[in-house]
Design a protein around this motif. Structure first.
Motif, PDB file in Angstrom:
ATOM      1  N   ILE A 128       4.621  -1.296   2.912  1.00 19.72           N
ATOM      2  CA  ILE A 128       4.026   0.035   3.038  1.00 19.72           C
ATOM      3  C   ILE A 128       5.034   1.029   2.487  1.00 19.72           C
ATOM      4  O   ILE A 128       6.191   1.054   2.910  1.00 19.72           O
ATOM      5  CB  ILE A 128       3.699   0.390   4.497  1.00 19.72           C
ATOM      6  CG1 ILE A 128       2.681  -0.600   5.080  1.00 19.72           C
ATOM      7  CG2 ILE A 128       3.172   1.825   4.597  1.00 19.72           C
ATOM      8  CD1 ILE A 128       2.433  -0.429   6.569  1.00 19.72           C
TER       9      ILE A 128
ATOM     10  N   LEU B 124       1.015   4.866   1.517  1.00 18.69           N
ATOM     11  CA  LEU B 124       0.486   5.636   2.627  1.00 18.69           C
ATOM     12  C   LEU B 124       0.922   7.087   2.474  1.00 18.69           C
ATOM     13  O   LEU B 124       2.095   7.408   2.611  1.00 18.69           O
ATOM     14  CB  LEU B 124       0.997   5.061   3.953  1.00 18.69           C
ATOM     15  CG  LEU B 124       0.554   5.792   5.214  1.00 18.69           C
ATOM     16  CD1 LEU B 124      -0.968   5.733   5.365  1.00 18.69           C
ATOM     17  CD2 LEU B 124       1.238   5.204   6.429  1.00 18.69           C
TER      18      LEU B 124
ATOM     19  N   ILE C  38       0.836  -1.199   0.000  1.00 16.52           N
ATOM     20  CA  ILE C  38       0.000   0.000   0.000  1.00 16.52           C
ATOM     21  C   ILE C  38       0.870   1.248   0.000  1.00 16.52           C
ATOM     22  O   ILE C  38       2.001   1.232   0.471  1.00 16.52           O
ATOM     23  CB  ILE C  38      -0.975   0.034   1.192  1.00 16.52           C
ATOM     24  CG1 ILE C  38      -0.217   0.066   2.526  1.00 16.52           C
ATOM     25  CG2 ILE C  38      -1.951  -1.116   1.162  1.00 16.52           C
ATOM     26  CD1 ILE C  38      -1.100   0.412   3.694  1.00 16.52           C
TER      27      ILE C  38
ATOM     28  N   THR D 249       5.611   4.932   2.182  1.00 20.63           N
ATOM     29  CA  THR D 249       5.139   6.218   2.678  1.00 20.63           C
ATOM     30  C   THR D 249       5.488   7.323   1.681  1.00 20.63           C
ATOM     31  O   THR D 249       6.497   7.246   0.982  1.00 20.63           O
ATOM     32  CB  THR D 249       5.757   6.553   4.051  1.00 20.63           C
ATOM     33  OG1 THR D 249       7.175   6.620   3.932  1.00 20.63           O
ATOM     34  CG2 THR D 249       5.370   5.519   5.091  1.00 20.63           C
TER      35      THR D 249
ATOM     36  N   GLN E 191       3.003  -6.385   5.623  1.00 21.66           N
ATOM     37  CA  GLN E 191       2.628  -5.904   4.297  1.00 21.66           C
ATOM     38  C   GLN E 191       3.550  -4.756   3.890  1.00 21.66           C
ATOM     39  O   GLN E 191       3.863  -3.889   4.708  1.00 21.66           O
ATOM     40  CB  GLN E 191       1.178  -5.420   4.331  1.00 21.66           C
ATOM     41  CG  GLN E 191       0.675  -4.828   3.041  1.00 21.66           C
ATOM     42  CD  GLN E 191      -0.765  -4.345   3.181  1.00 21.66           C
ATOM     43  OE1 GLN E 191      -1.202  -3.965   4.255  1.00 21.66           O
ATOM     44  NE2 GLN E 191      -1.484  -4.383   2.095  1.00 21.66           N
TER      45      GLN E 191
ATOM     46  N   SER F 250      -3.984   5.369  -3.135  1.00 20.74           N
ATOM     47  CA  SER F 250      -3.219   5.570  -1.903  1.00 20.74           C
ATOM     48  C   SER F 250      -4.160   5.822  -0.731  1.00 20.74           C
ATOM     49  O   SER F 250      -5.294   6.248  -0.890  1.00 20.74           O
ATOM     50  CB  SER F 250      -2.230   6.724  -2.061  1.00 20.74           C
ATOM     51  OG  SER F 250      -2.899   7.932  -2.347  1.00 20.74           O
TER      52      SER F 250
ATOM     53  N   LEU G 275      -3.800  -0.077   9.689  1.00 20.73           N
ATOM     54  CA  LEU G 275      -2.762  -0.810   8.962  1.00 20.73           C
ATOM     55  C   LEU G 275      -2.563  -2.132   9.689  1.00 20.73           C
ATOM     56  O   LEU G 275      -1.661  -2.290  10.499  1.00 20.73           O
ATOM     57  CB  LEU G 275      -1.472   0.014   8.924  1.00 20.73           C
ATOM     58  CG  LEU G 275      -1.600   1.420   8.342  1.00 20.73           C
ATOM     59  CD1 LEU G 275      -0.344   2.231   8.617  1.00 20.73           C
ATOM     60  CD2 LEU G 275      -1.891   1.352   6.857  1.00 20.73           C
TER      61      LEU G 275
ATOM     62  N   TYR H  33       6.139  -2.515  12.362  1.00 17.93           N
ATOM     63  CA  TYR H  33       5.919  -2.735  10.924  1.00 17.93           C
ATOM     64  C   TYR H  33       7.289  -3.015  10.296  1.00 17.93           C
ATOM     65  O   TYR H  33       8.238  -2.246  10.476  1.00 17.93           O
ATOM     66  CB  TYR H  33       5.242  -1.517  10.291  1.00 17.93           C
ATOM     67  CG  TYR H  33       3.824  -1.356  10.791  1.00 17.93           C
ATOM     68  CD1 TYR H  33       2.753  -1.875  10.074  1.00 17.93           C
ATOM     69  CD2 TYR H  33       3.563  -0.716  11.988  1.00 17.93           C
ATOM     70  CE1 TYR H  33       1.452  -1.748  10.548  1.00 17.93           C
ATOM     71  CE2 TYR H  33       2.271  -0.591  12.483  1.00 17.93           C
ATOM     72  CZ  TYR H  33       1.220  -1.111  11.754  1.00 17.93           C
ATOM     73  OH  TYR H  33      -0.066  -0.996  12.224  1.00 17.93           O
TER      74      TYR H  33
ATOM     75  N   VAL I 280       8.640  -1.369   5.570  1.00 17.99           N
ATOM     76  CA  VAL I 280       8.265   0.024   5.324  1.00 17.99           C
ATOM     77  C   VAL I 280       9.347   0.711   4.503  1.00 17.99           C
ATOM     78  O   VAL I 280      10.540   0.553   4.773  1.00 17.99           O
ATOM     79  CB  VAL I 280       8.062   0.791   6.652  1.00 17.99           C
ATOM     80  CG1 VAL I 280       7.557   2.198   6.385  1.00 17.99           C
ATOM     81  CG2 VAL I 280       7.108   0.042   7.571  1.00 17.99           C
TER      82      VAL I 280
END
Length: 105
Positions: free
Chosen positions: A66, A28, A26, A68, A64, A44, A59, A88, A91
């Motif tokens: 991510i 973010l 995803i 940013t 997963q 997004s 989240l 997390y 990232v």
């Protein structure tokens, strides 16, 4: 000492953001809702940086990918740090959203 300097300035291969998104990652966007409304990457998720700690439950999967993003990369770097410190594990700071959008095309 040389290895430490090498790792700091050459962290390794660049992340393939397109591949991450294709595989369920995803994006973010941590800008304000007004900034987000003025333009963003399609698909997004917008969680402003100042409300990120209170919205981590949005989240759910801590493994997963991510990515940013923000306007320039400063807030997205802070978001990455917040996420990492909360467990997390996957990232990436995508930097400015326009630049990231170009990398995804």
């Amino acid at each position: 000492m040389f290895e430490l300097i090498k790792r700091l300035f050459n962290p390794g291969p660049k992340a393939d953001y397109s591949e991450m998104v294709k595989n369920g990652g995803i994006i973010l966007d941590v800008r304000t809702p007004g900034e987000f409304k003025g333009g963003h990457i399609k698909g997004s998720k917008n969680i402003p940086l100042n409300s990120l700690p209170a919205n981590l439950k949005k989240l759910k999967n801590k493994e997963q990918p991510i990515i940013t993003c923000c306007a320039s990369g400063m807030r997205s770097a802070s978001a990455k740090s917040i996420l990492r410190s909360n467990g997390y594990t996957n990232v990436h700071n995508g930097g400015g959203w326009r630049n990231l959008r170009n990398k995804l095309s």
